[in-house]
Design an enzyme around this catalytic site. Structure first.
Site, mmCIF file in Angstrom:
data_model
loop_
_atom_site.group_PDB
_atom_site.id
_atom_site.type_symbol
_atom_site.label_atom_id
_atom_site.label_comp_id
_atom_site.label_asym_id
_atom_site.label_seq_id
_atom_site.Cartn_x
_atom_site.Cartn_y
_atom_site.Cartn_z
ATOM 1 N N CYS A 353 0.827 -1.223 0.000
ATOM 2 C CA CYS A 353 0.000 0.000 0.000
ATOM 3 C C CYS A 353 0.852 1.261 0.000
ATOM 4 C CB CYS A 353 -0.925 -0.024 1.202
ATOM 5 S SG CYS A 353 -1.950 -1.477 1.184
ATOM 6 N N TYR A 382 21.665 -7.473 -2.042
ATOM 7 C CA TYR A 382 20.799 -6.458 -1.431
ATOM 8 C C TYR A 382 19.321 -6.651 -1.825
ATOM 9 C CZ TYR A 382 25.488 -4.650 -0.860
ATOM 10 O OH TYR A 382 26.820 -4.542 -0.561
HETATM 11 N N1 LLP Z 1 32.896 -2.922 2.194
HETATM 12 C C1 LLP Z 1 32.236 -1.972 2.889
HETATM 13 C C2 LLP Z 1 32.931 -1.271 3.975
HETATM 14 C C3 LLP Z 1 30.924 -1.654 2.555
HETATM 15 O O1 LLP Z 1 30.286 -0.693 3.221
HETATM 16 C C4 LLP Z 1 30.285 -2.351 1.497
HETATM 17 C C5 LLP Z 1 28.890 -2.055 1.146
HETATM 18 C C6 LLP Z 1 30.996 -3.350 0.812
HETATM 19 C C7 LLP Z 1 32.317 -3.597 1.181
HETATM 20 C C8 LLP Z 1 30.423 -4.118 -0.332
HETATM 21 O O2 LLP Z 1 30.107 -3.280 -1.390
HETATM 22 P P1 LLP Z 1 29.634 -3.883 -2.807
HETATM 23 O O3 LLP Z 1 30.798 -4.622 -3.413
HETATM 24 O O4 LLP Z 1 28.471 -4.798 -2.544
HETATM 25 O O5 LLP Z 1 29.218 -2.696 -3.586
HETATM 26 N N2 LLP Z 1 22.120 -1.455 -0.361
HETATM 27 C C9 LLP Z 1 22.886 -0.862 -1.423
HETATM 28 C C10 LLP Z 1 24.355 -1.145 -1.285
HETATM 29 C C11 LLP Z 1 24.892 -0.750 0.052
HETATM 30 C C12 LLP Z 1 26.356 -1.073 0.177
HETATM 31 C C13 LLP Z 1 26.800 -0.914 1.580
HETATM 32 N N3 LLP Z 1 28.186 -1.208 1.760
HETATM 33 C C14 LLP Z 1 22.347 -1.335 -2.767
HETATM 34 O O6 LLP Z 1 21.362 -2.065 -2.792
HETATM 35 O O7 LLP Z 1 22.845 -0.910 -3.814
#
Ligand code: LLP
Length: 429
Positions: A353, A382
């Site tokens: 909703c 995610y």
């Molecule tokens: N290392 C640190 C310190 C982080 O904060 C993150 C992600 C990663 C590694 C991994 O990043 P990646 O390779 O997955 O980009 N919810 C958001 C993404 C948030 C990421 C948070 N930190 C989305 O759905 O796009």
């Protein structure tokens, strides 16, 4: 904007209009009665995305630490631990799950800009490295380490004030983000470190942001960190780790974009590694598990309000909040195109909703019938991890495909699961 590009990929492919994931015909899962929505993952894609990192760090002293916040389904964790990945964790529960899934503490690291003492304690008990995000974080870790009669191994998280050019909510490398030490704060902290015997700084860390489309900001950050490595070494700290975080994007458009591969990442930082004799730590989340997963829903009906056409599905922002939260694009298709009607421009929406509950806007799709299956691609990172129970749509099931076999790796949450946490008891003050 209008998106019409067809999907081509070996892991997902069509035969006579029907979509397959590896050797599993996805619409047959719906006709056999599986409850929708659900997430489904491909072992082949997980293997191939892991191999890209394994190849990129060949010949380099490196740990590829999977950021388990992206997807902490234990079946996926066990696979990645088995491949030799490390684990990047952000809470006591993630520490526990990573250890139970087979990750070695020697290849684990705890992050957090606001670590609770339970998180710090879990990391210290497991003997894993912690990143330190701020001066207060340093004081708290040092105090907990003293209480545990141990020496905490630390990486200093530096905020290099470099713009990763990503959505502001997932941009972490600029000074107006809440993460890390500014260069000035590093200077202040160098003195303080001399009088904290319960901690030992072993390296530097930065994570610039998520969904990076180029490795240039990472190259720039590595150079900046190199000067701090020298400064900290000159203070007597045994700095041997350079942790460049995660953040590599994936091509959500499925074919329109050229995203950097892990090889480019290691190439960008290897000069600094070589010059300073450092061990590399990487922290990919999305680029290890994003492509491998999809959200599958069922069409509840099709509607035309005079201005727009809508496909209403049982999949929603409760399973995949990325479109609503970041305006993120995820490609959407029908599972079976051969049975569908005329192609129209639709908003694909869920039953929650809120008008923000959409999975895709202005998508050209064949008109489906109620009951038809629909896929939202690239939801392995995610997706489930950020799901909510909004409108009491409870946690959905997850499945893992390997060739023609399929295993349920999480059952759907039931009302009984939920009601077990209900209580009505007095609290004595
Ligand atoms: N290392 C640190 C310190 C982080 O904060 C993150 C992600 C990663 C590694 C991994 O990043 P990646 O390779 O997955 O980009 N919810 C958001 C993404 C948030 C990421 C948070 N930190 C989305 O759905 O796009």
């Amino acid at each position: 904007m209008l998106y019409t590009r067809p999907v081509s990929s070996a892991v997902f492919h069509r035969e006579n209009g029907a979509l397959y994931l590896e050797r599993v015909r996805l619409s047959s899962l719906l006709s056999s009665g599986l409850e929708t929505p659900f997430f489904i993952y491909s072992t082949a894609q997980l293997v191939s995305d892991w191999q890209a990192y394994a190849q990129a760090v060949r010949g380099i002293d490196a740990v590829v630490g999977y950021a388990i916040k992206a997807n902490s389904n234990p079946a996926i964790l066990r696979l990645l631990a088995g491949f030799g990945a490390g684990a990047v964790v952000v809470s006591d529960h993630e520490v526990r799950l990573a250890l139970e899934s087979g990750f070695s503490p020697a290849r684990m690291l705890l992050h957090g800009n606001g670590k609770r003492s339970r998180d710090i304690d879990a990391a210290l008990q497991a003997g894993i490295i912690l990143s330190v995000d701020s001066e207060f974080d340093l004081e708290q870790i040092a105090a907990r380490a003293l209480a545990h009669k141990t020496k905490a191994k630390l990486l200093l998280r530096v905020n290099p004030d470099i713009d990763p050019q990503v959505h502001p909510y997932i941009s972490t490398g600029l000074l107006d983000s809440k993460f890390g030490f500014s260069e000035a704060a590093v200077e202040r902290t160098r003195q303080r470190l001399q009088s904290l015997p319960s901690v030992e700084v072993r390296g530097l860390h930065c994570h610039l942001g998520s969904t990076l489309k180029t490795v240039q900001p990472v190259r720039d950050a590595a150079r900046l960190l190199a000067t701090l490595v020298l400064a900290l070494r000159s203070d007597g700290h045994p700095i041997d780790i350079l942790d460049m975080g995660g953040g590599l994007g994936i091509d959500y458009s499925r074919g329109l974009e050229q995203l950097p591969i892990p090889d480019e990442l290691t190439l960008a930082v290897s000069p600094v590694l070589r010059e300073l004799g450092l061990r590399l730590f990487l922290e990919p989340g999305r680029s290890l598990v994003g492509r491998a997963g999809a959200l599958i829903g069922r069409v509840l009906g099709v509607k035309d309000n005079g201005r727009k056409h809508f496909i209403v599905t049982d999949a929603s922002m409760a399973q995949l909040i990325r479109p609503c939260l970041y305006g993120a694009y995820h490609h959407i298709d029908l599972l079976d195109e051969s049975v569908a009607g005329p192609s129209l421009i639709f908003d694909v929406v869920g039953p929650i909703c809120e008008s923000g509950d959409f999975l895709g806007q202005s998508r050209q799709l064949p008109t489906p019938r109620a009951g038809d299956g629909l896929i939202v691609y690239d939801a392995g990172a995610y997706g489930f991890a950020m799901a909510s129970r909004y409108n009491l749509h409870l946690g959905c099931a997850e499945y893992l495909v390997d060739g023609q076999s399929i295993r349920r790796v999480r059952r759907a949450e039931t009302f009984d699961d939920l009601s077990r946490t209900f209580s009505d008891e007095p609290i004595s003050l």
